[in-house]
Design a protein around this motif. Structure first.
Motif, PDB file in Angstrom:
ATOM      1  N   ALA A  66     -14.826 -19.539 -17.517  1.00  0.00           N
ATOM      2  CA  ALA A  66     -14.225 -20.370 -16.302  1.00  0.00           C
ATOM      3  C   ALA A  66     -13.152 -19.919 -15.687  1.00  0.00           C
ATOM      4  CB  ALA A  66     -13.696 -21.559 -17.130  1.00  0.00           C
ATOM      5  N   LEU A  67     -12.335 -19.195 -16.218  1.00  0.00           N
ATOM      6  CA  LEU A  67     -10.959 -18.258 -15.706  1.00  0.00           C
ATOM      7  C   LEU A  67     -11.580 -17.199 -14.726  1.00  0.00           C
ATOM      8  CD1 LEU A  67      -8.600 -18.073 -18.539  1.00  0.00           C
ATOM      9  CD2 LEU A  67      -8.159 -19.247 -16.232  1.00  0.00           C
ATOM     10  N   ARG A  68     -12.470 -16.529 -15.075  1.00  0.00           N
ATOM     11  CA  ARG A  68     -13.119 -15.458 -14.331  1.00  0.00           C
ATOM     12  C   ARG A  68     -13.612 -16.052 -13.065  1.00  0.00           C
ATOM     13  NH1 ARG A  68     -17.572 -12.348 -17.410  1.00  0.00           N
ATOM     14  NH2 ARG A  68     -18.859 -14.137 -16.581  1.00  0.00           N
ATOM     15  N   GLU A  69     -14.062 -17.055 -12.854  1.00  0.00           N
ATOM     16  CA  GLU A  69     -14.776 -17.834 -11.619  1.00  0.00           C
ATOM     17  C   GLU A  69     -13.310 -18.250 -10.915  1.00  0.00           C
ATOM     18  OE1 GLU A  69     -17.958 -17.819 -11.196  1.00  0.00           O
ATOM     19  OE2 GLU A  69     -18.196 -16.911 -13.013  1.00  0.00           O
ATOM     20  N   SER A  70     -12.378 -18.986 -11.587  1.00  0.00           N
ATOM     21  CA  SER A  70     -11.604 -19.669 -10.874  1.00  0.00           C
ATOM     22  C   SER A  70     -10.397 -18.748 -10.449  1.00  0.00           C
ATOM     23  CB  SER A  70     -10.878 -20.963 -11.538  1.00  0.00           C
ATOM     24  OG  SER A  70     -10.152 -20.363 -12.736  1.00  0.00           O
ATOM     25  N   LEU A  71     -10.008 -17.653 -11.023  1.00  0.00           N
ATOM     26  CA  LEU A  71      -9.085 -16.834 -10.865  1.00  0.00           C
ATOM     27  C   LEU A  71      -9.329 -15.387 -10.273  1.00  0.00           C
ATOM     28  CD1 LEU A  71      -6.118 -17.387 -13.827  1.00  0.00           C
ATOM     29  CD2 LEU A  71      -6.344 -18.516 -11.502  1.00  0.00           C
ATOM     30  N   GLY A  72     -10.626 -15.242 -10.214  1.00  0.00           N
ATOM     31  CA  GLY A  72     -11.144 -13.906  -9.918  1.00  0.00           C
ATOM     32  C   GLY A  72     -10.807 -12.951 -10.907  1.00  0.00           C
ATOM     33  N   LEU A  73     -10.825 -13.375 -12.230  1.00  0.00           N
ATOM     34  CA  LEU A  73     -10.133 -12.321 -13.359  1.00  0.00           C
ATOM     35  C   LEU A  73     -11.177 -11.072 -13.491  1.00  0.00           C
ATOM     36  CD1 LEU A  73      -7.798 -12.403 -15.094  1.00  0.00           C
ATOM     37  CD2 LEU A  73      -9.091 -13.604 -16.667  1.00  0.00           C
ATOM     38  N   GLN A  74     -10.938  -9.996 -12.929  1.00  0.00           N
ATOM     39  CA  GLN A  74     -11.630  -8.726 -13.234  1.00  0.00           C
ATOM     40  C   GLN A  74     -10.477  -7.775 -13.294  1.00  0.00           C
ATOM     41  OE1 GLN A  74     -13.168  -7.611  -9.170  1.00  0.00           O
ATOM     42  NE2 GLN A  74     -13.383  -9.552  -8.941  1.00  0.00           N
ATOM     43  N   ASN A  75     -11.024  -6.511 -13.654  1.00  0.00           N
ATOM     44  CA  ASN A  75     -10.143  -5.388 -13.859  1.00  0.00           C
ATOM     45  C   ASN A  75      -9.126  -5.202 -12.869  1.00  0.00           C
ATOM     46  OD1 ASN A  75     -11.198  -5.290 -16.386  1.00  0.00           O
ATOM     47  ND2 ASN A  75     -12.081  -3.016 -16.032  1.00  0.00           N
ATOM     48  N   GLY A  76      -8.088  -5.099 -12.955  1.00  0.00           N
ATOM     49  CA  GLY A  76      -7.026  -4.760 -12.003  1.00  0.00           C
ATOM     50  C   GLY A  76      -6.474  -6.111 -11.239  1.00  0.00           C
ATOM     51  N   ALA A  77      -7.017  -7.438 -11.569  1.00  0.00           N
ATOM     52  CA  ALA A  77      -6.343  -8.577 -11.085  1.00  0.00           C
ATOM     53  C   ALA A  77      -5.298  -8.864 -11.623  1.00  0.00           C
ATOM     54  CB  ALA A  77      -7.521  -9.600 -11.325  1.00  0.00           C
ATOM     55  N   THR A  78      -4.394  -9.434 -10.576  1.00  0.00           N
ATOM     56  CA  THR A  78      -2.888  -9.818 -11.207  1.00  0.00           C
ATOM     57  C   THR A  78      -2.966 -11.328 -11.409  1.00  0.00           C
ATOM     58  OG1 THR A  78      -1.875  -8.123  -9.614  1.00  0.00           O
ATOM     59  CG2 THR A  78      -0.381  -9.820 -10.652  1.00  0.00           C
TER      60      THR A  78
END
Lengths: 315, 350
Positions: B314-326
């Motif tokens: 869910a977080l990956r979708e909502s925050l765009g959580l990928q390597n290097g993301a702040t």
């Protein structure tokens, strides 16, 4: 590192192997499994060369002399052979040998088990000193071992006069022979048991103790069954040495025929008197004992290995 | 039967393995001695059993001094890590051993031994294996036999030294549940040694955490986990992130270390009071949970966060959580110790 240095001899032979004709087929892709094995397997010709050398050595130094003993023993016929081994002096020598072995074996079992028990199961100061002392008979020449007893119990020795005054004979008599035999054979049982008992550790004994067993019950029901084959193996080796011992016994015996001659001493006397057939006849009895010992050793060794394997598997 | 340990000392050469230990084990409890190897837990257990003699101090059984009572008279059952079954005896004879070695006067008749052993083998669910030898059994079966053997003498206290240490993970899990159930049925005072905090948490009524021959903390599993008394206990009972005096604290100076468990960090898209700016360096999903490794933007140290897999998705979708993301991390719950290891009030920490 010492291991590598010690095997420096055969190493060049192995290094040559890849270029040798025997190694050539292994480069083919179709024999990949063999290529894998080649890391630990020498080429066939190296193997057979080494086996050949070992066999040739065995034949020259063991089989030929052994055969010679029996050939010489029966050279003048079965009659002479039987006469030689049933001669009263020969029978007396056989009796004395059996007696010396019969006394030293139980003593060594007792000492050996006790020494191995305390070395393997307890930690104490001077353990390594005790280990070294147990090995002493291996490092001392048997003649010296015999001389020690002459110096201590002989007529000119420390206790010589006292023994004479009390009419006790040790040197040039049966007690001296037994003493020398016990000394020479002392390490066999202990040396056989110590590594096994150390490998087995003390957990089973501790378990038995917590369950309420007393010292004797622990030994009888737990320790002894775990070491019985190694013990028997030590006894076999000990017996072979006890019957065959020459040097130490020779010094303390005094070579009195029919009284203080053991089989090895009797053989020497016969040989020095040019009674070759008789001397080889008695020698064949000792050689026969050696063969029986070998067979027993082979059987028992397999059981000892199984004992160790079971020990490992139950851990 | 309760056990009390008073001022117990034991050293091997220059190494102190028990340093003035005091411990009460009430009757009927199942207690875990938890600690890293070399913390003295096994030695303490062996002293309680009587297999080791302390240099000083006393062990009381049911209020009576048992320090110099022989092992054989302590009426303890001991289970060894490597089972210590008698390899040359059948399973039946192994279990019967403690009864057979009794003096004639107190030894039960053969029929009684037979029924007692059969009953115990049924209890450990291995009655069909009585005629086999230990080396024919699996590790888990051997350990259950070792337990049956220890129980045959009807011990007042059951002591287990890393009982599941030599078993594989799945068998270990089954066996510890089984031990828990067994204890609930029998209520014999039991002490077991372990270095596995999950095992201690799952099985024990009480956990005694040991380190360097000392008791760090002693209490019920939840209390030890939620309110660790020392930094060691906190770190030993699970993964934890360390913040060296970084979290701001109102009005007080002095060095302090703040500990936050990986699952007690909240991931936010925008900074909030007390949050830390980080970049994601790695995401690893193992089973139901995802482990995220973040790098702090201020000092470059790493912070671990653990969260359920679904939450991560869910977080990956909502925050765009990928390597290097702040993103920003906000601790939900912290434990703070002063640099001397003194526990500080957690409420004042943020």
């Amino acid at each position: 590192m010492t291991g590598t240095a010690a095997s420096a001899g055969p190493a060049p032979t192995v290094a040559v192997a890849p270029g040798a004709p025997g190694a050539a087929p292994r480069t083919g892709a179709s024999v990949a499994p063999r290529h894998l094995r080649s890391a630990v397997t020498e080429p066939a010709w190296v193997k057979w060369l080494l086996v050949g050398i070992a066999l040739a050595f065995l034949a020259l130094f063991l089989f030929v002399p052994l055969a010679a003993v029996f050939v010489e023993a029966f050279k003048k016929g079965v009659g002479v052979y039987l006469a030689a081994v049933t001669d009263p002096d020969a029978l007396s020598a056989i009796r004395l040998t059996l007696l010396a072995a019969g006394i030293s074996l139980p003593l060594n079992v007792l000492f050996g088990v006790a020494a191995a028990w305390c070395i393997a199961k307890f930690d104490f100061h001077g353990k390594s000193v005790l280990l070294t002392l147990i090995d002493l008979p291996f490092s001392v020449s048997p003649v010296i071992a015999g001389l020690i007893y002459v110096l201590v119990f002989g007529l000119q020795g420390w206790f010589g006069e006292w023994l004479r005054d009390h009419d006790l004979k040790i040197i040039f008599a049966v007690p001296g022979i037994v003493l020398a035999t016990v000394f020479i054979t002392f390490p066999f049982v202990a040396r056989e048991l110590i590594p096994l008992m150390q490998a087995q550790g003390t957990e089973q004994e501790e378990a038995a103790r917590v369950l309420g067993a007393n010292g004797w019950q622990i030994f009888r029901r737990v320790t002894l069954p775990n070491i019985k084959w190694a013990l028997l193996y030590g006894v076999i080796l000990c017996n072979a040495r006890a019957m065959g011992e020459f040097g130490a016994v020779s010094v303390v015996s005094g070579h009195i025929r029919g009284q203080t001659n053991t089989m090895p001493l009797h053989i020497e006397i016969l040989y020095n008197e040019y009674q070759f057939a008789a001397s080889f006849a008695v020698a064949s009895l000792l050689a026969g004992l050696a063969l029986v010992t070998l067979v027993l050793k082979f059987i028992v060794e397999r059981r000892v290995r199984r004992e160790l394997a079971v020990q490992e598997r139950s851990e | 039967m309760g056990i009390e340990v008073r001022n117990l000392n034991k050293r091997f050469g220059a190494t102190v393995v028990c340093d003035d230990l005091n411990l009460d084990i009430p009757a009927g409890e199942l207690v875990a001695l938890l600690g890293p190897s070399g913390s003295g837990k096994t030695t303490l257990l062996r002293i309680i059993a009587g297999l080791e003699v302390p240099d000083g101090g006393t062990v009381l059984f049911h209020g009576e001094d048992a320090t110099h009572t022989d092992v054989r008279e302590r009426q303890v059952g001991f289970v060894f890590q490597h089972y210590a079954l008698f390899g040359h005896m059948t399973i039946f004879e192994n279990v019967a051993f403690g009864l057979r070695v009794r003096p004639k006067a107190t030894r039960p008749p053969e029929a009684a031994i037979r029924s007692k052993v059969t009953e115990l083998l049924k209890l450990v669910q291995l009655d069909w294996i009585a005629d086999r030898y230990p080396h024919q059994l699996s590790g888990g079966q051997r350990q259950r036999i070792a337990l049956a053997r220890a129980l045959a003498v009807e011990p007042k206290v059951l002591l287990l030294d890393e009982p599941f240490g030599a078993l594989d993970a799945k068998v270990r899990k089954e066996l510890r549940r089984w031990l828990r159930r067994l204890h609930d049925e029998m209520h014999v005072t039991s002490v077991f040694v372990t270095h596995d905090q999950d095992e201690a948490m799952e099985v024990a009524d009480r956990i005694v955490v040991m380190n360097h021959g000392r008791i760090e903390q002693d209490g019920p599993p939840d209390q030890v986990y939620d309110h660790p008394a020392t930094p060691f206990v906190l770190q030993f009972l699970g993964d934890v992130n360390l913040f060296h005096g970084r979290v701001e604290r109102a009005g007080a100076a002095g060095d302090e270390v703040t500990y936050v468990r990986p699952h007690e960090l909240q991931i936010l898209g925008a900074p909030s009071g007390g949050s830390i700016a980080v970049t994601l360096s790695q995401a690893l999903t193992v089973g139901p949970n995802t482990r995220l490794e973040f790098k702090r933007m201020d000092d470059g140290s790493y912070v671990d966060v653990e969260l359920p897999r679904a939450e991560y998705v869910a977080l990956r979708e909502s925050l765009g959580l990928q390597n290097g993301a702040t993103v920003h991390l906000l601790p939900r719950r912290v434990t703070t110790f002063s640099s001397e290891g003194q526990l500080l009030d957690p409420a004042a920490a943020i």
